[in-house]
Scaffold this motif. Structure first.
Motif, PDB file in Angstrom:
ATOM      1  N   VAL A 225      11.169  -5.660  -3.402  1.00  0.00           N
ATOM      2  CA  VAL A 225      11.357  -4.246  -3.759  1.00  0.00           C
ATOM      3  C   VAL A 225      10.264  -3.363  -3.155  1.00  0.00           C
ATOM      4  N   GLN A 226       9.064  -3.891  -3.018  1.00  0.00           N
ATOM      5  CA  GLN A 226       8.004  -3.121  -2.352  1.00  0.00           C
ATOM      6  C   GLN A 226       8.382  -2.861  -0.895  1.00  0.00           C
ATOM      7  N   SER A 227       8.885  -3.889  -0.233  1.00  0.00           N
ATOM      8  CA  SER A 227       9.265  -3.734   1.175  1.00  0.00           C
ATOM      9  C   SER A 227      10.398  -2.726   1.332  1.00  0.00           C
ATOM     10  N   MET A 228      11.369  -2.807   0.423  1.00  0.00           N
ATOM     11  CA  MET A 228      12.465  -1.825   0.450  1.00  0.00           C
ATOM     12  C   MET A 228      11.898  -0.415   0.286  1.00  0.00           C
ATOM     13  N   ASP A 229      10.936  -0.295  -0.624  1.00  0.00           N
ATOM     14  CA  ASP A 229      10.413   1.040  -0.908  1.00  0.00           C
ATOM     15  C   ASP A 229       9.552   1.580   0.221  1.00  0.00           C
ATOM     16  N   VAL A 230       9.017   0.723   1.065  1.00  0.00           N
ATOM     17  CA  VAL A 230       8.223   1.218   2.199  1.00  0.00           C
ATOM     18  C   VAL A 230       9.065   2.182   3.033  1.00  0.00           C
ATOM     19  N   LEU A 231      10.289   1.785   3.344  1.00  0.00           N
ATOM     20  CA  LEU A 231      11.135   2.647   4.184  1.00  0.00           C
ATOM     21  C   LEU A 231      11.522   3.933   3.455  1.00  0.00           C
ATOM     22  N   ARG A 232      11.801   3.796   2.161  1.00  0.00           N
ATOM     23  CA  ARG A 232      12.145   4.968   1.371  1.00  0.00           C
ATOM     24  C   ARG A 232      10.947   5.909   1.243  1.00  0.00           C
TER      25      ARG A 232
ATOM     26  N   ARG B 272       2.805   0.310 -12.400  1.00  0.00           N
ATOM     27  CA  ARG B 272       1.842   0.964 -11.512  1.00  0.00           C
ATOM     28  C   ARG B 272       1.300   0.001 -10.463  1.00  0.00           C
ATOM     29  N   GLU B 273       1.003  -1.205 -10.871  1.00  0.00           N
ATOM     30  CA  GLU B 273       0.464  -2.184  -9.930  1.00  0.00           C
ATOM     31  C   GLU B 273       1.468  -2.438  -8.802  1.00  0.00           C
ATOM     32  N   LEU B 274       2.733  -2.575  -9.207  1.00  0.00           N
ATOM     33  CA  LEU B 274       3.805  -2.792  -8.235  1.00  0.00           C
ATOM     34  C   LEU B 274       3.891  -1.605  -7.259  1.00  0.00           C
ATOM     35  N   GLU B 275       3.851  -0.405  -7.815  1.00  0.00           N
ATOM     36  CA  GLU B 275       3.978   0.813  -7.007  1.00  0.00           C
ATOM     37  C   GLU B 275       2.768   1.027  -6.099  1.00  0.00           C
ATOM     38  N   LEU B 276       1.590   0.676  -6.589  1.00  0.00           N
ATOM     39  CA  LEU B 276       0.403   0.783  -5.730  1.00  0.00           C
ATOM     40  C   LEU B 276       0.538  -0.150  -4.529  1.00  0.00           C
TER      41      LEU B 276
ATOM     42  N   SER C  34      -1.419  12.412   4.414  1.00  0.00           N
ATOM     43  CA  SER C  34      -0.234  11.543   4.437  1.00  0.00           C
ATOM     44  C   SER C  34      -0.349  10.415   3.417  1.00  0.00           C
ATOM     45  N   LEU C  35      -1.524   9.795   3.369  1.00  0.00           N
ATOM     46  CA  LEU C  35      -1.695   8.701   2.405  1.00  0.00           C
ATOM     47  C   LEU C  35      -1.580   9.224   0.978  1.00  0.00           C
ATOM     48  N   LYS C  36      -2.138  10.387   0.752  1.00  0.00           N
ATOM     49  CA  LYS C  36      -2.059  10.978  -0.590  1.00  0.00           C
ATOM     50  C   LYS C  36      -0.594  11.177  -0.998  1.00  0.00           C
ATOM     51  N   LYS C  37       0.187  11.670  -0.046  1.00  0.00           N
ATOM     52  CA  LYS C  37       1.603  11.907  -0.300  1.00  0.00           C
ATOM     53  C   LYS C  37       2.315  10.576  -0.602  1.00  0.00           C
ATOM     54  N   ILE C  38       2.026   9.577   0.200  1.00  0.00           N
ATOM     55  CA  ILE C  38       2.670   8.269   0.031  1.00  0.00           C
ATOM     56  C   ILE C  38       2.362   7.682  -1.344  1.00  0.00           C
ATOM     57  N   TYR C  39       1.093   7.684  -1.716  1.00  0.00           N
ATOM     58  CA  TYR C  39       0.717   7.112  -3.022  1.00  0.00           C
ATOM     59  C   TYR C  39       1.328   7.920  -4.164  1.00  0.00           C
ATOM     60  N   ALA C  40       1.283   9.247  -4.049  1.00  0.00           N
ATOM     61  CA  ALA C  40       1.834  10.084  -5.126  1.00  0.00           C
ATOM     62  C   ALA C  40       3.333   9.837  -5.272  1.00  0.00           C
ATOM     63  N   GLN C  41       4.034   9.755  -4.140  1.00  0.00           N
ATOM     64  CA  GLN C  41       5.467   9.449  -4.163  1.00  0.00           C
ATOM     65  C   GLN C  41       5.740   8.144  -4.890  1.00  0.00           C
ATOM     66  N   SER C  42       4.982   7.119  -4.529  1.00  0.00           N
ATOM     67  CA  SER C  42       5.253   5.808  -5.111  1.00  0.00           C
ATOM     68  C   SER C  42       4.984   5.814  -6.619  1.00  0.00           C
ATOM     69  N   LEU C  43       3.898   6.482  -7.024  1.00  0.00           N
ATOM     70  CA  LEU C  43       3.503   6.449  -8.443  1.00  0.00           C
ATOM     71  C   LEU C  43       4.318   7.394  -9.325  1.00  0.00           C
ATOM     72  N   THR C  44       4.917   8.406  -8.719  1.00  0.00           N
ATOM     73  CA  THR C  44       5.661   9.354  -9.552  1.00  0.00           C
ATOM     74  C   THR C  44       7.164   9.282  -9.315  1.00  0.00           C
ATOM     75  N   ASN C  45       7.547   8.707  -8.189  1.00  0.00           N
ATOM     76  CA  ASN C  45       8.952   8.746  -7.798  1.00  0.00           C
ATOM     77  C   ASN C  45       9.376   7.453  -7.126  1.00  0.00           C
ATOM     78  N   GLY C  46       8.635   6.369  -7.408  1.00  0.00           N
ATOM     79  CA  GLY C  46       8.928   5.083  -6.771  1.00  0.00           C
ATOM     80  C   GLY C  46      10.232   4.482  -7.280  1.00  0.00           C
ATOM     81  N   LYS C  47      10.840   3.645  -6.467  1.00  0.00           N
ATOM     82  CA  LYS C  47      12.077   2.972  -6.877  1.00  0.00           C
ATOM     83  C   LYS C  47      11.844   1.479  -7.122  1.00  0.00           C
ATOM     84  N   SER C  48      10.671   0.996  -6.729  1.00  0.00           N
ATOM     85  CA  SER C  48      10.454  -0.449  -6.742  1.00  0.00           C
ATOM     86  C   SER C  48      10.679  -1.056  -8.136  1.00  0.00           C
ATOM     87  N   TYR C  49      10.184  -0.401  -9.147  1.00  0.00           N
ATOM     88  CA  TYR C  49      10.267  -0.968 -10.505  1.00  0.00           C
ATOM     89  C   TYR C  49      11.722  -1.036 -11.002  1.00  0.00           C
TER      90      TYR C  49
END
Lengths: 460, 460
Positions: free
Chosen positions: A300-307, A438-442, A27-42
């Motif tokens: 934006v990080q908080s918004m992306d948590v739910l996404r 990347r820092e933001l997405e991590l 699950s964590l792997k999926k979450i990190y990969a999502q954020s780094l490849t498909n994140g919306k925060s930035y």
């Protein structure tokens, strides 16, 4: 036999733990990969910073930010998105401040200042007076009214460079900014100049909140921050000749409170909808930069948590809310309002996580919780290791979530690398170009991972 | 009785460990405080970056950097400072490269490229050809000579964003840059364009070394890097019309080898002068930026290790050397030379630490050593905790110290936060303004702390 039984028990426990851990690892792997490849925060932050800009409470920027984030949350397919009304103070800076050091009449040296948030203006033509430099309130007291009355007090205690966590260095200095006017006015000072809360030597003044608590309206003295380079200049010039004068002019004022909002979105829990877990940052910012690090990043990080939970196929058992708080910088009205309403409605907030320390590489979390919950967190440390998240300590959580504190819940703060934070904090260089994607997405992924684990296992 | 004895032993061991640890705690505290309040690394780097600039092997900048660092080491009161001669390759970029995509004759779209280090020039009027995009050598092979001959091969496999350590993403891509010309020329390609090794989308091309190994002089094809934005543009345009052409012109050349130097300083050990411990970085840099992160940072941090030991009142038992290696980027001649001479002289190098991963917040070290030494390091982890140094893993050390490898010694690499590194790596924005003073100083202190511990306790 007993030994054998224990061994069996241990074995099954171990197996069981192992199973849990493998699912969680995935699950964590999926979450990190999502954020780094498909994140919306930035992308969100790009809009917030470059299309809207600074968001001081009561400003047009703040109003636009409320509308924009509500709209974006609305696109995520959450169960609910709403605005929570809250009245906020409105302070405006007015014309750009102006200041100089006068060595002899007519001979001046311009310096960089900005009014502190909440300060009164100088007289229309500015204020000129002799200067007394002090390092702390004790020194101020020992000088007394005789040497202070009619002068400008210059607080010049620098942030301590040998503290590793820069927030500790900030904590050791910020009384000068927040309480400086109250203390100086006790002895008849006519103004306050405070060294910017900045570990770098540069030319940028850093604003921030201050108080006049207990000071009658007619005794409130104008207060400004001076850049670290100019603080050093002023200090040196005072050592050469303590008869020099300081001039500054600022036209800021406090207007009437205005209507504003916290922005809230919710994924309703599948098993325990009445247990609330929140993630948040503050939507308002100071007015000098565009508030990318403080606290656009947290928003934006908080918004992306739910996404990210949704995109990773995680259906939370508990109700997960993102709360974008209004007015953290000069009033904390949003944080107080949210906690007040939660209490009125009897909502059980079991967990609250705030990101309000910049969008830099996440190092871990600090926790305001009891030992049982903290030990629970420590047991998850190995899960975070692949993501270089090592920091799990007891400590402060966040100003906005603080009012939600109970004896049993868990309050937490994301702890990003703090070395660069005060280079930008409350200054005109708190801008989008200082953000690394990347820092933001991590950071967003790290928050999501913690929410996922607490939702899955509940609070011990 | 036996139990009692063991308990006593354990107790004394514990007490002893505790005593050691308190002294060590105090020493580390002194080292970090020195670096953060009285460090020289930032000033040195300011000079190296802003007064000297880029330092490609054989360039005037490299020559000046040798003279400057020798002079500065000379001021530190070390026991010895000297230059170690080494012949280095000299490659020059020549006029700025120029490139465009041509959709139809006369209709062009400029893109940002730079020659790869070591590449040959294009013909004087440039090179124009059709383009074949591939993601890897296997794809190249499957296309074969028929589809490649006479064309430009465009390697466009991006760095993998979901790898947490960006060096792993780099490692997974850099074969395209280093080996791309060799592979493409096997099938009759006339040129190579490679996507910049950069995780960001921006307009800056990133250079770096490449090889022609095994390719005869007349078959060497010109090779350039293209910015990530322009790589995406080119890829999209190829999808729309694979008949477009790519033009580029570069006038780089390889000149004769020239004389250069490693710069070395030493504090001779008080007890074991024949055991050498070295710290180093590489003095050369690529030519596009000023090489502040790669590897000006490592150079000045390594210099400061010796100064910080002295300033902290630590007299090493073993001989501590700072070695500033020449020519890491396009030849590794300095690293090889140093190891070769050390072997000839029978110098026993028990420890070597390199800083060559940027001047960002240090997270820890990776170690190339045996298990006994690694366990020794792990026992020191608590000492590093107050400085947020958490990362202690087995792994690569550094290219320059690699040739010193023996079965018993410890090679190590400083591991700073890697998220921003490839934003700047080998590009025109590897400049001083991307350096944070505290992050740089924390790195120097962290290196010094490890040197202090290995010197004090020896190598297990």
């Amino acid at each position: 036999m007993k030994v054998l039984k224990s061994a069996c028990l241990l074995f099954s426990l171990f197996t069981c733990l192992n199973v849990i851990s493998q699912t969680d690892e995935a699950s964590l792997k999926k979450i990190y990969a999502q954020s780094l490849t498909n994140g919306k925060s930035y992308d969100w932050l790009n809009h917030l910073s470059n299309q809207i800009g600074s968001r001081l409470s009561g400003s047009l920027g703040a109003e636009k930010a409320v509308a924009y984030t509500k709209e974006e949350l609305g696109k995520l397919g959450l169960d609910k998105v709403w605005l929570q009304p809250v009245m906020v103070p409105r302070w405006v800076r007015g014309a750009r401040e102006f200041a100089f050091i006068e060595t002899v009449p007519g001979k001046t040296n311009s310096v960089n200042i900005c009014a502190l948030g909440g300060s009164v203006a100088t007289p229309a033509l500015g204020l000129k007076a002799h200067v007394v430099e002090v390092k702390n309130f004790k020194e101020l007291e020992s000088l007394g009214r005789e040497q202070i009355a009619g002068k400008i007090v210059f607080y010049n205690r620098p942030m301590q460079a040998d503290l590793i966590e820069t927030f500790n260095a900030y904590g050791g200095c910020v009384d000068q900014r927040y309480q400086g006017a109250v203390e100086a006015s006790k002895y008849g000072a006519v103004g306050v100049i405070v060294r910017s809360m900045n570990l770098r030597l540069d030319d940028l003044p850093h604003t921030g909140s201050m108080t006049y608590e207990g000071v009658s309206v007619e005794n409130r003295i104008p207060s400004a921050a001076i850049s670290t380079n100019d603080a050093n200049l002023l200090s040196t010039m005072l050592q050469l000749d303590n008869n020099i004068k300081f001039y500054f002019k600022q036209s800021c004022k406090q207007l009437k409170d205005v209507q504003s909002y916290n922005v809230i979105g919710e994924i309703t829990g599948s098993e325990f909808p009445d247990e609330y877990m929140i993630v948040g940052g503050h939507l308002d910012s100071w007015d000098l930069g565009d508030g990318s690090h403080d606290d656009g990043a947290g928003v934006v990080q908080s918004m992306d948590v739910l996404r990210l939970l949704k995109e990773s196929g995680i259906k939370p058992k508990r109700s997960i809310r993102v709360v974008l708080f209004m007015n953290k910088e000069n009033g904390l009205r949003g944080g107080k309002k949210y906690a007040e309403e939660a209490k009125q409605k009897g909502e059980n907030h079991v967990f609250a996580l705030e990101s309000d320390a910049g969008g830099f590489t996440p190092r871990g979390f600090s926790f305001d919780c009891n030992n049982a919950s903290f030990n629970q967190v420590l047991s998850w440390q190995p899960l975070f290791k692949p993501y270089l998240i090592h920091y799990f300590e007891k400590g402060r959580s966040g100003a906005d979530v603080g009012p939600l504190k109970t004896e049993t819940n868990v309050l937490a703060g994301l702890r990003p690398d703090s070395q660069r934070y005060f280079d930008h904090h409350h200054a005109s260089n708190d801008t989008f170009d200082a953000i690394n994607k990347r820092e933001l997405e991590l950071g967003a992924a790290t928050m999501t991972a913690l929410v996922y684990l607490f939702d899955k296992y509940g609070i011990n």
